[in-house]
Design a protein around this motif. Structure first.
Motif, PDB file in Angstrom:
ATOM      1  N   LYS A 238       0.827  -1.210   0.000  1.00  0.00           N
ATOM      2  CA  LYS A 238       0.000   0.000   0.000  1.00  0.00           C
ATOM      3  C   LYS A 238       0.861   1.260   0.000  1.00  0.00           C
ATOM      4  O   LYS A 238       0.583   2.229  -0.720  1.00  0.00           O
ATOM      5  CB  LYS A 238      -0.910  -0.021   1.226  1.00  0.00           C
ATOM      6  N   ALA A 239       1.925   1.272   0.809  1.00  0.00           N
ATOM      7  CA  ALA A 239       2.747   2.481   0.941  1.00  0.00           C
ATOM      8  C   ALA A 239       3.677   2.671  -0.249  1.00  0.00           C
ATOM      9  O   ALA A 239       3.872   3.794  -0.729  1.00  0.00           O
ATOM     10  CB  ALA A 239       3.558   2.408   2.234  1.00  0.00           C
ATOM     11  N   HIS A 240       4.277   1.594  -0.745  1.00  0.00           N
ATOM     12  CA  HIS A 240       5.291   1.710  -1.796  1.00  0.00           C
ATOM     13  C   HIS A 240       4.683   1.761  -3.197  1.00  0.00           C
ATOM     14  O   HIS A 240       5.160   2.505  -4.065  1.00  0.00           O
ATOM     15  CB  HIS A 240       6.275   0.545  -1.693  1.00  0.00           C
ATOM     16  N   PHE A 241       3.631   0.955  -3.417  1.00  0.00           N
ATOM     17  CA  PHE A 241       3.048   0.882  -4.754  1.00  0.00           C
ATOM     18  C   PHE A 241       1.688   1.574  -4.853  1.00  0.00           C
ATOM     19  O   PHE A 241       1.136   1.683  -5.948  1.00  0.00           O
ATOM     20  CB  PHE A 241       2.872  -0.584  -5.178  1.00  0.00           C
ATOM     21  N   GLY A 242       1.131   1.995  -3.709  1.00  0.00           N
ATOM     22  CA  GLY A 242      -0.201   2.576  -3.735  1.00  0.00           C
ATOM     23  C   GLY A 242      -1.275   1.559  -4.044  1.00  0.00           C
ATOM     24  O   GLY A 242      -2.306   1.880  -4.648  1.00  0.00           O
ATOM     25  N   PHE A 292      13.718  -9.903  -4.258  1.00  0.00           N
ATOM     26  CA  PHE A 292      12.962  -9.736  -5.501  1.00  0.00           C
ATOM     27  C   PHE A 292      11.768  -8.813  -5.280  1.00  0.00           C
ATOM     28  O   PHE A 292      11.469  -7.955  -6.122  1.00  0.00           O
ATOM     29  CB  PHE A 292      12.481 -11.105  -5.997  1.00  0.00           C
ATOM     30  N   ALA A 293      11.077  -8.977  -4.138  1.00  0.00           N
ATOM     31  CA  ALA A 293       9.932  -8.119  -3.825  1.00  0.00           C
ATOM     32  C   ALA A 293      10.366  -6.657  -3.707  1.00  0.00           C
ATOM     33  O   ALA A 293       9.649  -5.744  -4.149  1.00  0.00           O
ATOM     34  CB  ALA A 293       9.267  -8.578  -2.525  1.00  0.00           C
ATOM     35  N   VAL A 294      11.525  -6.424  -3.121  1.00  0.00           N
ATOM     36  CA  VAL A 294      12.043  -5.060  -2.968  1.00  0.00           C
ATOM     37  C   VAL A 294      12.308  -4.413  -4.335  1.00  0.00           C
ATOM     38  O   VAL A 294      12.034  -3.231  -4.541  1.00  0.00           O
ATOM     39  CB  VAL A 294      13.335  -5.067  -2.130  1.00  0.00           C
ATOM     40  N   ALA A 295      12.838  -5.203  -5.265  1.00  0.00           N
ATOM     41  CA  ALA A 295      13.201  -4.671  -6.583  1.00  0.00           C
ATOM     42  C   ALA A 295      12.051  -4.705  -7.583  1.00  0.00           C
ATOM     43  O   ALA A 295      12.202  -4.236  -8.709  1.00  0.00           O
ATOM     44  CB  ALA A 295      14.383  -5.472  -7.145  1.00  0.00           C
ATOM     45  N   SER A 298       6.151  -3.436  -9.632  1.00  0.00           N
ATOM     46  CA  SER A 298       4.728  -3.235  -9.358  1.00  0.00           C
ATOM     47  C   SER A 298       4.266  -4.177  -8.251  1.00  0.00           C
ATOM     48  O   SER A 298       4.950  -5.157  -7.927  1.00  0.00           O
ATOM     49  CB  SER A 298       3.886  -3.483 -10.619  1.00  0.00           C
ATOM     50  N   ALA A 299       3.101  -3.881  -7.696  1.00  0.00           N
ATOM     51  CA  ALA A 299       2.570  -4.691  -6.602  1.00  0.00           C
ATOM     52  C   ALA A 299       2.297  -6.138  -7.012  1.00  0.00           C
ATOM     53  O   ALA A 299       2.653  -7.066  -6.267  1.00  0.00           O
ATOM     54  CB  ALA A 299       1.301  -4.040  -6.042  1.00  0.00           C
ATOM     55  N   PRO A 300       1.684  -6.408  -8.178  1.00  0.00           N
ATOM     56  CA  PRO A 300       1.459  -7.810  -8.566  1.00  0.00           C
ATOM     57  C   PRO A 300       2.756  -8.603  -8.693  1.00  0.00           C
ATOM     58  O   PRO A 300       2.808  -9.784  -8.341  1.00  0.00           O
ATOM     59  CB  PRO A 300       0.736  -7.691  -9.913  1.00  0.00           C
ATOM     60  N   VAL A 301       3.816  -7.980  -9.190  1.00  0.00           N
ATOM     61  CA  VAL A 301       5.110  -8.662  -9.311  1.00  0.00           C
ATOM     62  C   VAL A 301       5.704  -8.915  -7.925  1.00  0.00           C
ATOM     63  O   VAL A 301       6.273  -9.978  -7.657  1.00  0.00           O
ATOM     64  CB  VAL A 301       6.085  -7.840 -10.173  1.00  0.00           C
ATOM     65  N   ALA A 302       5.555  -7.944  -7.019  1.00  0.00           N
ATOM     66  CA  ALA A 302       6.058  -8.109  -5.653  1.00  0.00           C
ATOM     67  C   ALA A 302       5.382  -9.266  -4.939  1.00  0.00           C
ATOM     68  O   ALA A 302       5.998  -9.934  -4.096  1.00  0.00           O
ATOM     69  CB  ALA A 302       5.858  -6.813  -4.869  1.00  0.00           C
ATOM     70  N   LEU A 303       4.128  -9.536  -5.276  1.00  0.00           N
ATOM     71  CA  LEU A 303       3.426 -10.681  -4.683  1.00  0.00           C
ATOM     72  C   LEU A 303       4.173 -11.984  -4.960  1.00  0.00           C
ATOM     73  O   LEU A 303       4.190 -12.894  -4.124  1.00  0.00           O
ATOM     74  CB  LEU A 303       1.998 -10.773  -5.226  1.00  0.00           C
ATOM     75  N   GLY A 304       4.802 -12.074  -6.149  1.00  0.00           N
ATOM     76  CA  GLY A 304       5.597 -13.256  -6.475  1.00  0.00           C
ATOM     77  C   GLY A 304       6.769 -13.424  -5.531  1.00  0.00           C
ATOM     78  O   GLY A 304       7.124 -14.544  -5.141  1.00  0.00           O
ATOM     79  N   GLY A 305       7.393 -12.318  -5.131  1.00  0.00           N
ATOM     80  CA  GLY A 305       8.503 -12.382  -4.184  1.00  0.00           C
ATOM     81  C   GLY A 305       8.059 -12.880  -2.826  1.00  0.00           C
ATOM     82  O   GLY A 305       8.748 -13.696  -2.194  1.00  0.00           O
ATOM     83  N   PHE A 306       6.901 -12.424  -2.365  1.00  0.00           N
ATOM     84  CA  PHE A 306       6.380 -12.902  -1.086  1.00  0.00           C
ATOM     85  C   PHE A 306       6.017 -14.388  -1.157  1.00  0.00           C
ATOM     86  O   PHE A 306       6.165 -15.118  -0.175  1.00  0.00           O
ATOM     87  CB  PHE A 306       5.173 -12.066  -0.670  1.00  0.00           C
ATOM     88  N   ALA A 307       5.544 -14.829  -2.322  1.00  0.00           N
ATOM     89  CA  ALA A 307       5.224 -16.247  -2.496  1.00  0.00           C
ATOM     90  C   ALA A 307       6.487 -17.102  -2.392  1.00  0.00           C
ATOM     91  O   ALA A 307       6.493 -18.158  -1.726  1.00  0.00           O
ATOM     92  CB  ALA A 307       4.542 -16.468  -3.849  1.00  0.00           C
TER      93      ALA A 307
END
Length: 384
Positions: A238-242, A292-295, A298-307
């Protein structure tokens, strides 16, 4: 005094706990996933800054620390069965109190009680599970922790739905607590009465020492990373990608889903590769996912890092608990309490990093912590 358990009683124990323990683990995951999934909404409702939110979460860590001697004393006096019921009922009441808290001070007090009740409930159900492992001779904690992840996934997903429907956290928690009281009571009724008479060493509670201390440290850091992702993953999106309110809880959903899938096969992998190797390599995988999530662009791509992080951290907690439970109930209480406190002490640290350096640095810090976990796991002899 009977020194053995009759065959019918052993069958009764196996059948009752076959259903009761998965229900209790799922219940725990659902409660904690529900809490974590609505943290962004709770913070927004009371207008909390990152620093103020970190102080609220720190209260949960204090509660977990206070639970150290409490959980071991209550375990020795009442056993895992009764302790699970009492702490579970308290946990549900605290969840409602968090949702209805009108200001920061009331929220801090409620989260303090969350830490105490959640840690105690965690010790109770894991004690019952390790007792089952000893009696059956079969590894089962990874599967049970996978079921806990399923509960967490359901809680976070439900939180996303409730946020999308603009249902306030207090209303959401009240709607959930009533049915869960019934579920908790049914699980308690299914558990074998012998759990209430479980013997515990007659000595004072102490933090783990020697080789057991490495298990405690490993669990502390692992749950610190896991808890921080649960509490701050949505805030990061929410904060980084809105990201919109409905997407924010999906960070926990992606993390929990992959953790669930990994834990369902963890017991079989343990027999083939060994716990130490799986935990060490998994922590490195988690580090890669978090970086990967840090880099991510977009938010959908960052979700892959958390996975990916969910895959890497999945087996740490159940294998640490299994190794501690093999050393006895008091060792389990010490290691579990120390480990679980990490999931509540970690988030405020991440909040402080986010406040002074930014959310990207905070998530990157968790990646660095995962590398340290890999190093400690490679030297922890009790992981087998």
């Amino acid at each position: 005094m009977h020194t053995s358990v009759s065959a019918p009683r052993r069958i009764s124990f196996a059948l009752s706990n076959q259903f009761a323990l998965p229900v209790l683990f799922a219940l725990f995951g659902l409660i904690m996933g529900t809490w974590a999934g609505r943290i962004p909404a709770l913070a927004e409702r009371i207008q909390l800054s990152h620093a103020a939110l970190s102080m609220v979460l720190l209260c949960g860590g204090v509660g977990a620390v206070l639970s150290f001697p409490v959980s071991s004393f209550l375990m020795g006096r009442y056993g895992a069965r009764k302790l699970a019921l009492g702490s579970g009922m308290t946990l549900l009441a605290v969840l409602v109190a968090i949702g209805l808290a009108p200001n920061v001070s009331r929220l801090m007090m409620a989260v303090l009680m969350l830490g105490l009740a959640a840690s105690t409930f965690d010790v109770a159900i894991n004690s019952a599970a390790t007792r089952r492992e000893k009696q059956t001779g079969k590894a089962g904690l990874s599967t049970l922790h996978g079921i806990c992840c399923a509960g967490g996934l359901a809680g976070a997903t439900l939180g996303s739905l409730m946020a999308s429907l603009k249902i306030a956290p207090g209303t959401h928690f009240l709607m959930l607590a009533g049915p869960l009281v019934v579920v908790l009571w049914c699980a308690f009724a299914m558990m074998d009465e012998g759990d209430s008479a479980e013997a515990v060493e007659k000595k004072s509670f102490a933090l783990p020492r020697g080789p057991l201390a490495l298990l405690g440290l490993l669990g502390f850091m692992g749950s610190m990373a896991e808890g921080s992702i649960a509490d701050w993953g949505g805030v990061f999106l929410k904060a980084h990608f809105g990201a919109p309110a409905g997407m924010a809880p999906l960070a926990l959903s992606a993390f929990s889903l992959m953790m669930l899938l990994s834990r369902l096969v963890g017991d079989r992998l343990k027999g083939r590769f060994g716990a130490q190797r799986l935990v060490s390599l998994g922590a490195l995988v988690a580090a890669a996912g978090l970086f990967f999530a840090v880099a991510a662009p977009s938010a959908p791509v960052a979700l892959g890092g958390f996975a990916v992080a969910g895959v890497g951290l999945a087996l740490l907690f159940p294998f640490v608990f299994s190794a501690a439970g093999a050393q006895g109930p008091m060792a389990l209480a010490a290691v579990a309490s120390m480990a679980y406190s990490g999931s509540l002490i970690g988030p405020p640290i991440i909040g402080a990093v986010a406040h002074f350096v930014g959310m990207q640095a905070a998530i990157g810090y968790l990646g660095g912590l995962s590398i340290v976990i890999a190093l400690v796991a490679s030297r922890t002899r009790l992981l087998k």
